[in-house]
Design an enzyme around this catalytic site. Structure first.
Site, PDB file in Angstrom:
ATOM      1  N   LYS A 130      34.599 102.522  33.826  1.00  0.00           N
ATOM      2  CA  LYS A 130      34.465 101.092  34.403  1.00  0.00           C
ATOM      3  C   LYS A 130      35.655 100.755  34.670  1.00  0.00           C
ATOM      4  CE  LYS A 130      33.765  96.976  31.946  1.00  0.00           C
ATOM      5  NZ  LYS A 130      34.156  95.978  32.543  1.00  0.00           N
TER       6      LYS A 130
ATOM      7  N   GLY B 132      35.255  86.684  29.536  1.00  0.00           N
ATOM      8  CA  GLY B 132      35.456  85.773  28.334  1.00  0.00           C
ATOM      9  C   GLY B 132      35.202  84.351  28.404  1.00  0.00           C
TER      10      GLY B 132
ATOM     11  N   ALA C  40      30.844  90.422  33.022  1.00  0.00           N
ATOM     12  CA  ALA C  40      31.931  89.251  32.651  1.00  0.00           C
ATOM     13  C   ALA C  40      31.221  88.112  32.929  1.00  0.00           C
ATOM     14  CB  ALA C  40      32.991  89.664  33.265  1.00  0.00           C
ATOM     15  N   GLY C  41      31.252  87.300  32.080  1.00  0.00           N
ATOM     16  CA  GLY C  41      31.161  85.747  32.177  1.00  0.00           C
ATOM     17  C   GLY C  41      29.951  84.976  31.750  1.00  0.00           C
TER      18      GLY C  41
ATOM     19  N   ASN D 297      30.358  91.363  26.574  1.00  0.00           N
ATOM     20  CA  ASN D 297      30.902  91.744  25.185  1.00  0.00           C
ATOM     21  C   ASN D 297      31.412  90.485  24.586  1.00  0.00           C
ATOM     22  OD1 ASN D 297      32.749  92.947  23.339  1.00  0.00           O
ATOM     23  ND2 ASN D 297      34.581  92.902  24.210  1.00  0.00           N
ATOM     24  N   THR D 298      32.135  89.588  24.783  1.00  0.00           N
ATOM     25  CA  THR D 298      32.364  88.295  24.139  1.00  0.00           C
ATOM     26  C   THR D 298      31.194  87.426  23.766  1.00  0.00           C
ATOM     27  OG1 THR D 298      34.440  88.065  25.640  1.00  0.00           O
ATOM     28  CG2 THR D 298      33.877  86.271  24.008  1.00  0.00           C
TER      29      THR D 298
END
Lengths: 258, 258, 258, 258
Positions: B99, B160, B187-188, B209-210
């Protein structure tokens, strides 16, 4: 998970309630109910064949050992109509529960909150468990509770519109301010994420009909809704991360409405 | 259901890919991976202990018989850095997949699409399976595919941030126009409905992830994300109802972007 | 008010720049320019008759004592095309300014940011004042500035879409992070409030064409845009009230993106 | 332009109505009224010194040859309170017009639509020109008209929230369905674009207070609102372009709600 909620002393595990209209066939309806995992199935008293035993009835297709039937007063435009229809549902043995609709406008199917409060009061006094379909107004919700509503069912958007939640601020305020009865979003969702959002906002449950019945593959959408409701409830319980404009921003976006 | 998708010939059943950063402990991370149902776990090559065998490594906690490791080049700000980091990941036996992140700005962690295309080209020629983290620009996505990307990973919002999909029009256009490789939103996202929406839009998968790691109850959020992704995929396959301003409106709102 | 801004040393009072395409007639175009209060009028070099003096040219309708002509490279799909077109505009005496378009896709008219940076660098070195039409990516904006752009012109939405600002987060970030050159929103607005929002976000100006030309009453819409831009600029300077969920809520919604 | 509208036979040129609360000084209030171009100034009967001639009164600062005073019943929580307050306003010579507020909740200042309809009926019978502040519910709006309201004033968002229009679908429906009296958006706007949007939706006017008074530079915001309202009205009259996902898309996005 053991996450449950109660209305009028009755406990439910599934937070998805489902309708019976607009399906291509009773068979498809049954498959959708199954896929949705719903425990509560709502039935329009005025649209079901209650009397002519020689003819087929939608009720023949609902296994009452598995589903709790919630009669509703769809297509009632006056207090009298709604009250008589609720009584009829009880008399023929459907239930003393009622999803109460007093419709104020043929085009939009918006609730008439004035008639709704009155009909709620009458039916609650007669021992009904009343779940009124209302708009997203906090003050009306309180009036309904004062009138004896066992739960309040605010709309996300007009019935059958599929628009999803239109007024996040109003519903967030309602959820913040009302904790004494369950709040069930009723009407207006169009797809799984709409249902998910409603549960993420802390609503106790959601009721839908068209979003499932009018999907191209209704049974698959019923399953999608099952998962969406579960996702939303879990996310609500989990407690989401804070929003920031970007990760290293100095302050979180604490107050974003949606 | 047997609904699958493939990247570079490898087939995946789960459409949720998950990260390894920001967890309170490796144990919590493992529980979250489990709950998420992810098959792909992404690991920042620069942040993992690859060399000192005497010390604990995050990799000790990832069961490689169950999870496919996708090394990433987080914290790389130049083509050189990213390329070297990808090579390192391959050399130590992590994978020839990557990635690919070439970050253009420390604050926002936005991708540098110029470096990204270049690094993609270099790594693809070296036999890597390259999945570049990019922005929501269609033209860049095409450049990445021309450079050899095996999939394209547009952002929903800054890494994040937890904001959810910011540009529905851009992503809808990208999905419409690009069908030759899988598109994975990366993301996001902040909560389950965000993931659900991405899948409803037809994206092949989502990486996060976050949103999981920074939830108050990360494990519960991981499960929520599992359900949200499934809900979104099912709803996409089911084909949602049309939107109308209200049910009896004469024409559907066919073109609503979100 | 004496509120002005400058690009490459030239000062402008009006923050609305306007196009010349799609009008029903040159006469209507002139009336719209007048109503808009614009000082800058952009002209597609490739679409204007520059050579055949026997035929009518759009340029005959633009009073150059009142309007500053900004040639643009619309319909250029390569660096070469764009550079040659800019040079042509200069050679025939239009201007050494150029609104630089390097289009990456016929359908969406999205910019090709790779070609754009290159063409910006070439033209800036040749003494052009380059205003590149780009997407909403911060990193690309910085590359354009490094390449010599005198201002950056991010899109609100695809050219001719009329969708209004699609990515508030990206544009807010760009505005926060870039202060060394003016930022002019270019493309995608549909009505006066869209323009107003762009100015409220702190953008220095806005350029539009279709929103005026394709309105039912183009001249009235030009006037609406004039007022909308002024409203947005004034509101930005005034400093808006804080958002709260309701007036007595304990904390403001400080971080709302839009 | 000669664009006007009428309430109860009285014609207005300005579509912006303005409040008198929360200003830093009466002097600032006067400057803001001036800058806004408003013809109608609303005054809370309960908050104005009507009796003690020895003390300063806000009314001393409003030039009644220039402004039409619209008394309001802010801070009234019952039908009785509201009715008595309206009568008091008339008795002391303010006006027989009243912006009728029957507030249902101290925190949110949401209207109590039940009390509102009743108070409207009483006051209309007594010859008042009643302009009730209500929520965005179509059915309630009709009840208010039946009760004698001369105009209906739905909220954009809670009073003093500054959130802008929250429910575009509900307000669009209300505007479509109600043409017999003027509709004035009242409460909840925060900046100029919010006002602009309300007028673009076809509302006849807008009333605001906090958005001006609580801006950092209130006078400049008053001017911004003047321009925003004019922009919105002009854009409504002009008839905006169609929305498309991109210019060459085959079908317009005809039904986008906002």
């Amino acid at each position: 998970m053991s996450d449950q909620f109660s209305i009028a002393g009755r406990t439910f595990r599934s937070r998805l309630m489902i309708g019976t209209g607009k399906y291509r066939s009773f068979q498809e309806m049954v498959r959708c109910h199954e896929a949705s995992g719903a425990e509560v199935v709502t039935v329009a008293v005025r649209r079901v064949n209650l009397t002519d035993k020689s003819k087929e009835s939608m009720l023949d297709y609902i296994d009452r050992s598995k589903y709790f039937i919630l009669p509703n007063t769809a297509a009632c435009y006056t207090v009298d109509d709604a009250v008589r229809t609720a009584r009829l549902g009880r008399e023929v043995g459907l239930s003393n529960w009622v999803k109460l609709e007093v419709i104020g406008d043929e085009k939009t199917l918006y609730p008439d909150v004035f008639g709704l409060v009155e009909a709620t009061r009458i039916l609650a006094k007669e021992g009904f468990v009343v779940l009124p379909y209302t708009n997203d107004d906090l003050i009306t919700a309180r009036r309904l509770i004062d009138a004896g509503a066992a739960a309040v069912m605010p709309l996300a958007a007009p019935i059958g519109s599929g628009l999803g939640i239109q007024n996040h601020a109003a519903l967030r305020i309602m959820r913040e301010q009302i904790t004494e009865v369950p709040l069930i979003v009723d009407a207006g969702v169009g797809t799984a994420s709409d249902a998910c959002v409603a549960l993420e906002m802390g609503f106790d449950g959601i009721l839908m009909n068209t979003a499932v019945a009018a999907a191209q593959d209704a049974e698959k959408m019923a399953l999608a809704m099952n998962r969406g409701v579960e996702a939303g409830r879990l996310a609500f319980l989990a407690g989401r991360m804070e929003r920031k404009l970007y990760a290293s921003a100095s302050s979180p976006l604490t107050g974003v409405i949606r």
